[in-house]
Motif scaffolding. Structure first.
Motif, PDB file in Angstrom:
ATOM      1  N   SER A 296       0.860  -1.181   0.000  1.00 38.26           N
ATOM      2  CA  SER A 296       0.000   0.000   0.000  1.00 38.26           C
ATOM      3  C   SER A 296       0.890   1.222   0.000  1.00 38.26           C
ATOM      4  O   SER A 296       2.077   1.144   0.346  1.00 38.26           O
TER       5      SER A 296
ATOM      6  N   ARG B 162      -5.055   3.248   8.023  1.00 38.42           N
ATOM      7  CA  ARG B 162      -5.632   2.694   6.807  1.00 38.42           C
ATOM      8  C   ARG B 162      -4.545   2.025   5.951  1.00 38.42           C
ATOM      9  O   ARG B 162      -4.750   0.910   5.432  1.00 38.42           O
ATOM     10  N   ALA B 163      -3.429   2.708   5.770  1.00 34.33           N
ATOM     11  CA  ALA B 163      -2.352   2.153   4.957  1.00 34.33           C
ATOM     12  C   ALA B 163      -1.827   0.855   5.551  1.00 34.33           C
ATOM     13  O   ALA B 163      -1.564  -0.115   4.831  1.00 34.33           O
TER      14      ALA B 163
ATOM     15  N   ARG C 286      -3.566  11.807   2.486  1.00 28.24           N
ATOM     16  CA  ARG C 286      -3.950  12.757   3.530  1.00 28.24           C
ATOM     17  C   ARG C 286      -3.439  14.131   3.122  1.00 28.24           C
ATOM     18  O   ARG C 286      -2.228  14.342   2.960  1.00 28.24           O
TER      19      ARG C 286
ATOM     20  N   LEU D 195       1.108   5.465   1.065  1.00 27.43           N
ATOM     21  CA  LEU D 195       0.554   6.574   1.838  1.00 27.43           C
ATOM     22  C   LEU D 195       1.180   7.879   1.360  1.00 27.43           C
ATOM     23  O   LEU D 195       2.407   8.047   1.392  1.00 27.43           O
TER      24      LEU D 195
ATOM     25  N   GLN E  37      -8.035   6.099  -1.346  1.00 32.85           N
ATOM     26  CA  GLN E  37      -8.805   6.471  -0.162  1.00 32.85           C
ATOM     27  C   GLN E  37      -8.236   7.775   0.389  1.00 32.85           C
ATOM     28  O   GLN E  37      -7.048   8.054   0.242  1.00 32.85           O
ATOM     29  N   GLN E  38      -9.098   8.561   1.034  1.00 31.30           N
ATOM     30  CA  GLN E  38      -8.636   9.787   1.664  1.00 31.30           C
ATOM     31  C   GLN E  38      -8.834   9.729   3.175  1.00 31.30           C
ATOM     32  O   GLN E  38      -9.770   9.102   3.671  1.00 31.30           O
TER      33      GLN E  38
ATOM     34  N   ALA F 163      -4.727   8.064   8.357  1.00 27.46           N
ATOM     35  CA  ALA F 163      -4.105   7.643   7.103  1.00 27.46           C
ATOM     36  C   ALA F 163      -3.139   6.487   7.333  1.00 27.46           C
ATOM     37  O   ALA F 163      -3.120   5.521   6.566  1.00 27.46           O
TER      38      ALA F 163
ATOM     39  N   VAL G   9      -3.498   5.692  -0.074  1.00 33.74           N
ATOM     40  CA  VAL G   9      -4.157   6.494   0.949  1.00 33.74           C
ATOM     41  C   VAL G   9      -3.557   7.891   0.904  1.00 33.74           C
ATOM     42  O   VAL G   9      -2.330   8.047   0.960  1.00 33.74           O
TER      43      VAL G   9
END
Length: 377
Positions: free
Chosen positions: A301, A369-370, A336, A303, A358-359, A366, A334
């Motif tokens: 992922s 999520r990541a 931010r 970020l 995704q935000q 953030a 992700v």
């Protein structure tokens, strides 16, 4: 700039530190010939700028030249923590009586250097420090005074090293101070059965800020076989350092990126890189950054953590959207955005509605999520 082991050993020898004879080759036939010149019996060692070579099978003893060729053939081309082995070093073996650990490292918090030494060498110093902290001596070194003969004896006595190792401690300080190094490490420093003190392995990190001095005297301290992603990023003008984790990180400003690394680690994930885009987040910069990070097979992922200042968040969002035209996004991203024009930047990404983007409105969210996305991949 980290040096390969054979480059570190060369510096040691130039400063009077004894090292076993060795040669560096890039193919099995050359390994066989080198082993003959070194006496037949050798140790074949992968040359990569990372630790864990032995555990990965990158260090093998060879009883004769034919075995050396076989070992080199097996090691060359290996992947060790994302580093492809392109050369091996063949070193003559020694009969070891005792192994020690010694290093000098920059202590940024204290504004000085630190001598770290232990009578228990040959293994990871972090493991020794964690299980037997009393076995590791940490002695501050004033860079203005350096390591005098008396200071070397103090370090040796504190670490319970033999006093005949003290001269090597002084010579290692010469390597650090005269070569503009930030780290000099020998693990293991050994005493042979004949009483000789030898550096069997070496790690040296040079200060990039002093590169102009090395170039002036024609020092060839690196070669084209560093980490390929770092080489690609450098060619694109990116401030990128590859790490061993699974969450790719892009941020603007070294402080923000370092904070992001810590927050991701606090969420139970490992950062895969350090990538600072600085004050610019154009489509080209974002495309280059994403291209480098997504080329890392370990990344699960990504970020993007940006605080808009001089570069507004809507420009960053535009850069991401335009980058998606040239970079195939196959892993979750992700984003931010905070600061200058953050709402407008979020609206731009919402309008793009990419299924893998995704935000998050906070750095903690953030990072969580990541980390979660990387764990689920």
């Amino acid at each position: 700039m980290d040096l390969y082991e054979h480059q570190a050993r060369q510096l040691f020898a130039e400063h009077g530190i004894a090292v076993p004879r060795a040669e560096v080759v890039d193919n099995a036939n050359a390994a066989q010939q080198a082993a003959r010149r070194l006496g037949g019996r050798v140790v074949v060692k992968a040359q990569v700028k990372t630790g864990g070579r032995g555990k990965a099978g990158g260090v093998k003893p060879a009883a004769d030249p034919a075995a050396a060729a076989l070992a080199a053939r097996g090691i060359l081309g290996m992947d060790i923590k994302g580093h492809t082995v392109r050369t091996v070093m063949l070193a003559e073996p020694v009969d070891i009586e005792a192994e020690f650990y010694v290093s000098y490292v920059l202590d940024r918090a204290a504004g000085t250097f630190l001598a770290i030494a232990s009578a228990e060498g040959g293994m990871e110093i972090e493991e020794v420090a964690a299980t037997r902290p009393d076995a590791v001596a940490r002695i501050p070194v004033d860079p203005a005074e350096g390591v005098t003969e008396g200071k070397a004896r103090q370090i040796a006595e504190a670490a319970r090293l033999p006093l005949e190792a003290a001269p090597v401690l002084s010579l290692l300080w010469q390597v650090l101070s005269r070569e503009d190094a930030l780290l000099v490490e020998v693990n293991p420093l050994v005493r042979t059965t004949t009483g000789q003190i030898l550096a069997l392995d070496g790690k040296v990190s040079l200060d990039d800020n002093a590169g102009f001095r090395r170039s002036r005297r024609g020092a060839d301290t690196d070669d084209p076989h560093g980490d390929p992603l770092e080489a690609e990023a450098a060619a694109k003008g990116l401030n990128y350092v590859k790490l061993d984790g699974e969450v790719g990180i892009i941020g603007n400003g070294a402080g923000l990126v370092m904070s992001t690394l810590d927050v991701v680690a606090g969420c139970g994930a490992r950062p895969a890189n350090f990538l600072d885009i600085g004050g610019g987040a154009s489509a080209r910069v974002m495309a280059d950054g994403l291209s480098v990070i997504l080329s890392d097979p370990g990344v699960k992922s990504v970020l993007v953590n940006v605080f808009g200042g001089i570069t507004a968040c809507d420009a960053v969002a535009d850069g991401i959207v335009q980058a998606l035209e040239t970079v195939r996004l196959a892993k979750p991203l992700v984003v931010r955005l905070d600061g200058n024009n953050a709402p407008r930047g979020r609206a731009i990404l919402d309008a793009r509605a990419h299924p893998l983007i995704q935000q998050a409105t906070t750095m903690d969210d953030a990072a969580r999520r990541a980390a979660r996305l990387a764990d689920a991949a």
